[in-house]
Design an enzyme around this catalytic site. Sequence first.
Site, PDB file in Angstrom:
ATOM      1  CB  SER A 261      -0.892   0.015   1.241  1.00  0.00           C
ATOM      2  OG  SER A 261      -0.090   0.298   2.376  1.00  0.00           O
ATOM      3  CE  LYS A 262      -0.306   8.514  -0.315  1.00  0.00           C
ATOM      4  NZ  LYS A 262       1.009   8.871   0.160  1.00  0.00           N
ATOM      5  NE  ARG A 263      -2.292   3.352   5.803  1.00  0.00           N
ATOM      6  CZ  ARG A 263      -2.794   2.370   6.542  1.00  0.00           C
ATOM      7  NH1 ARG A 263      -2.288   2.126   7.727  1.00  0.00           N
ATOM      8  NH2 ARG A 263      -3.789   1.636   6.098  1.00  0.00           N
TER       9      ARG A 263
END
Length: 507
Positions: A261-263
């Site tokens: 994910s982007k996180r």
Amino acid sequence: MNQKVRVRFAPSPTGPLHIGGVRTALYNYLFARQHGGEMILRIEDTDSQRFVPGAEDYINESLAWLGIKIDEGVREGGQYGPYKQSERRDIYREHVKMLLDAGKAYLAFDTPEELEAKRQEVANFQYDASTRLSMRNSLSLSADEVKALIDNGEKYVVRFLIEPGRDVVVNDLIRGKVTINSSVLDDKVLYKSADDLPTYHLANIVDDHLMQVSHVIRGEEWLPSAPLHVLLYEAFGWTDTMPAFVHLPLLLKPDGKGKLSKRDGDRLGFPVFPLEWHDPKSGEISSGYREAGYLPEAVVNFLALLGWNPGDDTEIMSMQQLIEKFSLDHCSKSGAKFDFEKGKWFNHKYLQELDNEQLAQLFKPVLEANGISGYSDQYITRVVSMVKDRINFVRDLWDQAQYFFVAPTEYEAKAVKKRWKEDTPQLLNSLIDHLNTLEDFSCAAAETSVIGWITDNGYHMGNVMNAFRLTVVGDCKGPHMFDITELLGKEETIARVRRGIENITVE
Ligand code: GLU
């Protein structure tokens, strides 16, 4: 393969293209090129709620940067256009009508509140054969009631009529046969009168059919939709020309636990987008591979190997080699861990492949940003040639080579502690005297002379050379010492040794 290969990359412009989407585009491209086929770029913008300005340009720019060439699309044109779904409303309307006329779809008038009430009332509510007659739709209402609702301007959706109890088989070229019973599927919404737009499912199938797509290559997250798509092909009577399905494995977090994910990128400090993205609403900036200093060839090579292998240990492959070697047989079913350290390794390798001249040009803006100017291309090129094997990114050249442009004013503490002895200043003063006698300061000549001088005087090689380096470089690392001194020149080298003697003190 008899049928002409035609593949499509079909992103929705709902934000920046994720690196997983880039891999999907790349695999489509490799497959198309290998088979002499065509690659379509279709913009799936039917979800007006999620449309993000700038996202389409971002997609185009990303693919262009990576060298993924599109044969047919919004910009390129082509005989199956328009290639943007919001411009194909007439086509979808016509196809919705075909399904309605054939009794394969029906109108549903349930309001969001009614649907919510039903969800509260029935556990695990699903709009399907077991519930549809208890809802407000053209199957439960009379023809007159339906007409009255439409005349009254009531909003409706068109739902796909799914017959329960059938085994639906999806033939996936990576996963083999995937069978799902139609009873688990709900009557998916295919069209919404409110915005006169189809949903993803209808538009996707109609377009793949009309654009004569032969292979649907997409992310694994779309596998659950595939049985519905198979049923839609059947409902339209297009089973014979149904494309082959290929669902690519997920990109996983670096530790393999869950989807990337982007996180993860923010947390671990690597980009998950090809280019930097400025969110038009929040103003938030997400980092991109291009701005982080990656070469597009390195990103392509890195991504190609996340879910596919060439069948041997070859790792470095150009786009052309990837096109030749790519095969669905060697795509894996299981998710691919996103090993961003490996991404850096690829960048390192590709930087080594560049000519020193090219690398010098890339280094110039970094030098400028650090306030350095006035050096010749030749000088910068020589610097680059000496330190390039130590860099993963162009910007690392500054860390590795700044002493070629600015004399050290600080000296690495540990190195000083280890290398600066009581008699060092005296030794280096004699070294200065010796250097002053040299006529030829070229690498080979200076080396022979200085080494000879150390040996003749019975000095300790390591002690002299390390202290010498410390004064010139500011640290005890770097390329060959006499390559450095040749480039700096006699005067500058001696000045640095002198300054070192004055400034280095051991507590
Ligand atoms: N529009 C879908 C997406 O954004 C396309 C999925 C597909 O390729 O069928 O990924």
